[in-house]
Design an enzyme around this catalytic site. Structure first.
Site, short mmCIF file in Angstrom:
data_model
loop_
_atom_site.label_atom_id
_atom_site.label_comp_id
_atom_site.label_asym_id
_atom_site.label_seq_id
_atom_site.Cartn_x
_atom_site.Cartn_y
_atom_site.Cartn_z
N CYS A 163 20.18 21.33 6.74
CA CYS A 163 19.05 22.01 7.38
C CYS A 163 18.02 22.51 6.38
CB CYS A 163 19.56 23.16 8.25
SG CYS A 163 20.78 22.60 9.46
N HIS A 304 15.13 31.59 8.64
CA HIS A 304 15.95 30.46 9.09
C HIS A 304 16.43 30.74 10.51
CE1 HIS A 304 18.26 26.85 8.70
NE2 HIS A 304 19.42 27.47 8.81
N GLU A 315 21.41 36.44 6.65
CA GLU A 315 20.01 36.38 6.27
C GLU A 315 19.39 37.78 6.28
OE1 GLU A 315 16.03 33.66 7.03
OE2 GLU A 315 17.61 33.65 8.54
N LYS A 336 12.79 29.20 15.79
CA LYS A 336 13.88 28.46 16.43
C LYS A 336 14.22 29.03 17.80
CE LYS A 336 16.20 26.76 12.21
NZ LYS A 336 15.37 27.40 11.16
N HIS A 341 16.83 24.31 16.87
CA HIS A 341 17.04 24.03 15.44
C HIS A 341 16.85 22.54 15.19
CE1 HIS A 341 18.30 24.06 11.45
NE2 HIS A 341 19.47 24.68 11.54
N PHE A 400 24.20 23.54 5.88
CA PHE A 400 25.61 23.30 5.63
C PHE A 400 25.81 22.85 4.17
CE2 PHE A 400 26.96 22.16 10.27
CZ PHE A 400 26.83 23.49 10.62
#
Length: 414
Positions: A163, A304, A315, A336, A341, A400
């Site tokens: 991502c 994010h 975060e 998002k 996402h 990831f």
């Protein structure tokens, strides 16, 4: 001395709109692009919702014969590239094509093609596989096809960092222009992984939201106490990065200056972020250092913000660590909540959103924010867009494998 790099064109294909104006209008209106999956029958899947681009027609951008030889993520990338080039008013016949490059990332690549061709293999045998199977599927083909389409011969590459892919491509493109290896870079990300295998794979990891199948527009709720997983989206977001001198010589419109970039690795777990967001914080700090900015100068962070328990908590903690008391003075929002996402394309559309925030003085909201979670107490711009002067901002992307990327954007001052 490094070249200064500015953003002169924006191209976006998203679940909430195609083209920068449709995308932006939906963002500031707080419009959700999440609905029931239509690309296949999701009845047997625990997660039946996604952010699809239902009004995308590749024939609007690509020759039909060529389009059939592209996976959906590549079609979206080529379309976004055309939108970005047009938005930048770039005349490719008037620039040195040898000094124009393409960096387009994808977290997965041709998932649709992979699924369809494996089905054909099992049903009809190996001789019925398409000769275009491999070039349609491989992740670098979006960059390759855009380079072919515009006949540009500068650096061309694909970064696959889950991502963080789109942001890493923009960051690496920044470096290319800074050091003088190209005058112009087409950079960002593309993804189209809403397929039976893609949805099932993320679902079995317990990463997706399962409890809003009957209420999809409220499913993605970053930073809210009742968040329960992310919602997949698809699309492409590409920006034109340009050497400042080159942009000024041709009278280009400048949205913002791209002034800093950093990436670091958690080296912790294949899917979970490191506890307390330690390395997410390191990434933000290094991006600030790269841009020669101090934390108190930042007005806004495009987070994010995936709507998963671990990401949003980590975060938030990372922002508090880096910004200290100033963390409570800056705005933090996650688009998002509206787009879902977009995986490898997320950083691309979020860079575009951040550039428009700086240019237009409006911060997109985090929609579906209803209940504060313990420790998640920053200003997440809940539910309604906000007028505010934003001179300096960060955009975060975390993936990831512990892939962390962050870019710094500033209002352009000559």
């Amino acid at each position: 001395m490094e070249n200064r790099v500015v953003i002169t064109g924006l191209g976006v294909i998203s679940p909430i709109g195609i083209g920068k104006e449709n995308f932006w209008s939906a963002l500031i209106a707080g419009k959700s692009g999440i609905g029931r999956i239509t690309r296949f029958d999701p009845a047997e899947h625990p997660c039946q919702i996604a952010g699809e681009v239902n009004d995308f027609n590749p024939d609007d951008f690509i020759d039909k014969k060529e389009s059939k030889r592209m996976d959906r993520y590549t079609q979206m990338a080529v379309a976004a590239a055309h939108l970005a080039v047009d938005d930048a008013a770039l005349d490719m016949d008037a620039v040195d094509r040898n000094r124009v490059g393409v960096f387009i990332g994808a977290g997965i690549g041709g998932m649709d093609t992979l699924h369809n061709q494996y089905q054909r293999l099992f049903e009809k045998g190996p001789t019925r596989i398409s000769p275009f199977f491999i070039p349609m599927m491989i992740a670098n083909m979006a960059a390759g096809q855009v380079a072919i389409d515009f006949k540009v011969h500068g650096p061309s590459s694909c970064i696959v960092t889950a991502c963080a892919s789109g942001t890493d491509c923009i960051g690496d493109a920044l470096r290319v222009v800074q050091r003088g290896d190209a005058d112009i870079m087409i950079a960002g990300g593309a993804e189209a992984a809403i397929s039976p295998a893609g949805v099932a794979g993320f679902a079995t990891m317990k990463a997706l939201c399962f409890d809003h199948n009957d209420d999809p527009t409220h499913a993605s709720r970053p930073f809210d106490k009742n968040r329960s997983g992310f919602v997949m989206g698809e699309g492409a977001g590409l920006v034109i990065l340009e050497n400042l001198e080159h942009a000024q010589q041709r009278g280009a419109h400048i949205y913002a200056e791209l002034s800093g970039y950093a990436r670091v690795a958690d080296a912790y777990h294949i899917t979970s972020p490191a506890p307390h967001g330690e390395f997410q914080g390191m990434c933000m700090q290094r991006a600030l250092d790269d841009a020669n900015l101090t934390p108190e100068l930042i007005d806004y962070i495009n987070a994010h913000g995936t709507s998963t328990h671990l990401n949003d908590a980590c975060e938030t903690e990372a922002i508090k660590t880096v910004f200290g008391d100033h963390a409570y003075k800056l705005a933090v929002s996650s688009i998002k909540s509206m787009t879902g996402h977009l995986l490898g394309a997320a950083g691309g559309i979020e860079c575009i959103s951040t550039a428009l925030t700086i240019e237009r003085g409006i911060i997109p909201p985090t929609i579906n924010y209803e209940t504060q979670d313990e420790g998640l107490d920053l200003d997440y711009v809940p539910n309604k867009a906000r007028e505010a002067k934003v001179d300096k901002a960060l955009s975060n992307s975390f993936g990831f494998g512990g892939q962390n990327a962050c870019i710094a954007l500033e209002r352009f001052v000559d």
